[in-house]
Design an enzyme around this catalytic site. Structure first.
Site, PDB file in Angstrom:
ATOM      1  N   GLU A  55      -0.543  -4.694  11.128  1.00 38.40           N
ATOM      2  CA  GLU A  55      -0.286  -4.104  12.443  1.00 38.40           C
ATOM      3  C   GLU A  55      -0.963  -4.938  13.526  1.00 38.40           C
ATOM      4  O   GLU A  55      -1.967  -5.610  13.280  1.00 38.40           O
ATOM      5  CB  GLU A  55      -0.825  -2.667  12.488  1.00 38.40           C
ATOM      6  CG  GLU A  55      -0.506  -1.939  13.790  1.00 38.40           C
ATOM      7  CD  GLU A  55      -0.808  -0.445  13.720  1.00 38.40           C
ATOM      8  OE1 GLU A  55      -0.499   0.269  14.690  1.00 38.40           O
ATOM      9  OE2 GLU A  55      -1.345   0.015  12.678  1.00 38.40           O
ATOM     10  N   ASN A 203       7.563   5.630  13.318  1.00 32.59           N
ATOM     11  CA  ASN A 203       6.319   5.743  12.556  1.00 32.59           C
ATOM     12  C   ASN A 203       5.569   6.992  12.998  1.00 32.59           C
ATOM     13  O   ASN A 203       5.412   7.230  14.196  1.00 32.59           O
ATOM     14  CB  ASN A 203       5.436   4.515  12.792  1.00 32.59           C
ATOM     15  CG  ASN A 203       4.020   4.713  12.257  1.00 32.59           C
ATOM     16  OD1 ASN A 203       3.784   4.622  11.061  1.00 32.59           O
ATOM     17  ND2 ASN A 203       3.082   4.998  13.151  1.00 32.59           N
ATOM     18  N   GLU A 204       5.129   7.777  12.018  1.00 33.85           N
ATOM     19  CA  GLU A 204       4.331   8.980  12.306  1.00 33.85           C
ATOM     20  C   GLU A 204       4.921   9.760  13.488  1.00 33.85           C
ATOM     21  O   GLU A 204       4.241  10.043  14.483  1.00 33.85           O
ATOM     22  CB  GLU A 204       2.862   8.612  12.545  1.00 33.85           C
ATOM     23  CG  GLU A 204       2.207   8.051  11.296  1.00 33.85           C
ATOM     24  CD  GLU A 204       0.697   7.862  11.406  1.00 33.85           C
ATOM     25  OE1 GLU A 204       0.131   8.100  12.507  1.00 33.85           O
ATOM     26  OE2 GLU A 204       0.070   7.495  10.401  1.00 33.85           O
ATOM     27  N   TYR A 272      -4.903   8.858   3.888  1.00 32.16           N
ATOM     28  CA  TYR A 272      -6.099   8.018   3.863  1.00 32.16           C
ATOM     29  C   TYR A 272      -7.234   8.741   3.149  1.00 32.16           C
ATOM     30  O   TYR A 272      -7.426   9.953   3.326  1.00 32.16           O
ATOM     31  CB  TYR A 272      -6.533   7.649   5.285  1.00 32.16           C
ATOM     32  CG  TYR A 272      -5.629   6.632   5.937  1.00 32.16           C
ATOM     33  CD1 TYR A 272      -5.809   5.268   5.710  1.00 32.16           C
ATOM     34  CD2 TYR A 272      -4.584   7.030   6.769  1.00 32.16           C
ATOM     35  CE1 TYR A 272      -4.984   4.330   6.306  1.00 32.16           C
ATOM     36  CE2 TYR A 272      -3.747   6.091   7.364  1.00 32.16           C
ATOM     37  CZ  TYR A 272      -3.955   4.742   7.130  1.00 32.16           C
ATOM     38  OH  TYR A 272      -3.129   3.812   7.702  1.00 32.16           O
ATOM     39  N   GLU A 327       1.444   3.931   4.156  1.00 34.67           N
ATOM     40  CA  GLU A 327       0.067   3.775   4.635  1.00 34.67           C
ATOM     41  C   GLU A 327      -0.853   4.531   3.691  1.00 34.67           C
ATOM     42  O   GLU A 327      -0.732   5.743   3.535  1.00 34.67           O
ATOM     43  CB  GLU A 327      -0.106   4.296   6.075  1.00 34.67           C
ATOM     44  CG  GLU A 327       0.529   3.402   7.130  1.00 34.67           C
ATOM     45  CD  GLU A 327       0.175   3.816   8.553  1.00 34.67           C
ATOM     46  OE1 GLU A 327      -0.949   4.350   8.761  1.00 34.67           O
ATOM     47  OE2 GLU A 327       1.005   3.618   9.454  1.00 34.67           O
ATOM     48  N   GLN A 376      -5.204  -2.149   5.688  1.00 35.06           N
ATOM     49  CA  GLN A 376      -4.222  -3.151   6.055  1.00 35.06           C
ATOM     50  C   GLN A 376      -4.599  -4.490   5.430  1.00 35.06           C
ATOM     51  O   GLN A 376      -5.629  -4.594   4.767  1.00 35.06           O
ATOM     52  CB  GLN A 376      -4.125  -3.264   7.563  1.00 35.06           C
ATOM     53  CG  GLN A 376      -3.526  -2.027   8.218  1.00 35.06           C
ATOM     54  CD  GLN A 376      -3.317  -2.172   9.729  1.00 35.06           C
ATOM     55  OE1 GLN A 376      -3.409  -3.242  10.301  1.00 35.06           O
ATOM     56  NE2 GLN A 376      -3.064  -1.063  10.377  1.00 35.06           N
TER      57      GLN A 376
END
Length: 521
Positions: A55, A203-204, A272, A327, A376
């Site tokens: 990103e 995204n999201e 996450y 992610e 990432q």
């Protein structure tokens, strides 16, 4: 007893029963055991499970991948660091997601093409409020993917963009004939299209992508997906919808129900691993309690994948639509003295444990999970590579990904696993995690012991006789150990000699916080 059965199609009732047993447990098992099972159904562990994410965030692109065409101190190709390219090619990374993340829904691709001195600048409001000069754009990224020999995964702007903008991007990078966008690509120096297959439609959308409801997003998605291709999707695009945030199962339910399945090829999922979202704790000087909570969060991926898959099964029993965990990784407080918006954190043996456990989960659910992206790649969150000027180091996470690459496009071997508990206070989670695969006559078994104190013995019942057994282990003296620019090889894989075989039964002794990959021929 904790009993986990992987690799077969699970009915929803069986899923709930399995989750209950895993979460509550019964009597402590007498031993850790793994049983490899024959299966008539041949399930491939898709190589795209081992994807990565880059990103426009902190030093991932600028100062990470990209050092500029005019750099005279760091060897590069068109501004992209040669050492990073070599390291990622060794991992055999199958795909790379770009340009975000949250950044994707503020990114307008036409700002990043044409002469670099004529490109407009924008402010990266999501990550540090820095000025983005757009010197690294579509051509730079897609040419870099060719250097890496990897598939690009482009995240389209739905939040602040327009349908025409995304449709034009598809035409710009993919159309071989004559068209306004293809002609513009040629004017900018690229004759042949890149033929990008993987496209994220936003995204999201539930958060930084627009704070949408699933009902609203599903309608928006249908519109965007329609104009990205023709009636039959003759271009073979793989369109991936912005999926759920962790345990938002209603989001998955609504999208699977409302989006025509001919318009969607994958549903994303983000999760996450952390101590506590609003108090994440340090990346290196963490306590035993913080370690346990992080590993509990990492193991939660098993429940998330199982439950989201069960919902998808209701609407897509043939499993045509992939669950794309684009992610995942550990998220802690940034390193002291660094920009909070740059998300730069060190990478310890704790991160190796997250990687080992998570990849085992993905392998075991390979029938539905067919793509994933570690967050990432360079200098951000659970990075596989860290840079400082002309220096570069490989993290413990890099080494786990390198050890596990043997599973890419291999045939899943279903297994039954019984694990003793890793106990902290009044809480407990399984100490041992495993997955297995076979390819070209070679079997690989990945074992992880997340216990911070106890060495575990594991008995593996093999599916056949093997003449040759070898392996590698990743471990260190302390959980907080990490590679630094002064000591770049403190943690790296070494030969493993703790496995013994007798009568089709393998006995393995694995140290605390260790990852082992065995090769059997």
């Amino acid at each position: 007893m904790r009993k986990k059965i992987f690799g077969e199609v699970l009915k929803s009732g069986a899923v709930l029963s399995m989750l209950f047993l895993m979460q509550t447990g019964q009597a402590q098992v007498a031993q850790n055991s793994v049983k490899l099972q024959a299966s008539e159904k041949k399930i491939t562990i898709n190589k795209h499970i081992y994807g990565h994410f880059a990103e426009h965030l902190g030093r991932c692109i600028y100062g990470g991948f990209y050092v500029g065409e005019d750099n005279r101190t760091i060897p590069h190709t068109a501004g992209v660091r040669n050492d990073i390219v070599a390291a990622l090619k060794k991992l055999k990374i199958p795909n790379l997601r770009w340009p975000g993340g949250c950044f994707a829904d503020t990114y307008h691709w036409k700002d990043g093409i044409g002469p670099k001195d004529q490109r407009p600048t924008i402010v990266n409001t999501w990550w540090g409020g820095v000025t983005e000069n757009n010197s690294f754009g579509t051509h730079d990224f897609l040419n870099m993917c060719e250097l890496l020999e990897t598939e690009p995964y482009l995240a389209g702007n739905v939040g602040s963009g327009q349908v025409q903008e995304l449709a034009d991007w598809v035409q710009y990078v993919n159309h071989a004939g004559t068209s306004p966008m293809a002609d513009l690509r040629r004017k900018n120096g690229r004759e042949n299209p890149w033929k990008v297959k993987y496209w994220g439609v936003g995204n999201e959308a539930w958060g930084c992508g627009g704070n949408m409801t699933p009902e609203y997003y599903s309608d928006v998605y249908r519109k965007y997906a329609t104009f990205m291709s023709d009636w039959t999707n003759s271009g073979g695009l793989s369109r991936i919808a912005s999926g759920a945030n962790g345990g938002d199962y209603n989001w998955t339910e609504v999208l699977m129900k409302n989006i025509p399945h001919g318009l969607v090829d994958g549903l994303a999922l983000h999760h996450y691993s952390n101590v506590q979202w609003n108090k994440k704790g340090p990346a290196t000087g963490f306590t035993d309690e913080q370690y346990f909570k992080t590993m509990k969060s990492a193991w939660h991926m098993e429940e998330l994948v199982t439950k989201h898959s069960a919902i998808m099964d209701k609407y897509d029993a043939r499993k045509r639509i992939a669950l794309v965990v684009d992610e995942w990784g550990g998220w802690y407080e940034v390193e002291p003295g660094t920009n909070p918006g740059f998300l730069y954190q060190q990478n310890t043996m704790r991160d190796a444990m997250i990687a080992g456990v998570t990849l085992n989960v993905f392998n075991n659910h390979a029938e539905r999970v067919r793509m994933a992206n570690l967050a990432q790649t360079v200098n951000v969150l659970q990075a596989v590579i860290l840079t400082e000027g002309d220096k570069m180091i490989l993290t413990p996470t890099y080494h786990v990904m390198e050890m596990y690459k043997v599973h890419q496009d291999a045939t899943l071997i279903p297994l039954t696993l019984q694990s003793k508990d890793y106990v902290f206070g009044n809480e407990k989670i399984p100490a041992i995690h495993a997955s297995a695969s076979a390819k070209e006559g070679v079997t690989h078994i990945s074992l992880v012991n997340i216990d911070s104190k106890v060495k575990h013995e594991i008995v593996v019942d093999l599916d056949k006789s093997y003449k040759d057994i070898s392996g590698r282990i990743l471990t260190s003296k302390t959980l907080t150990d990490h590679n630094t620019f002064e000591a770049p090889d403190k943690i790296k894989p070494v030969a493993f000699n703790g496995a013994k075989v007798k009568n089709n039964q393998l006995t393995v002794e694995i140290a605390p916080y260790s990852v082992v990959v065995l090769q059997l021929k």
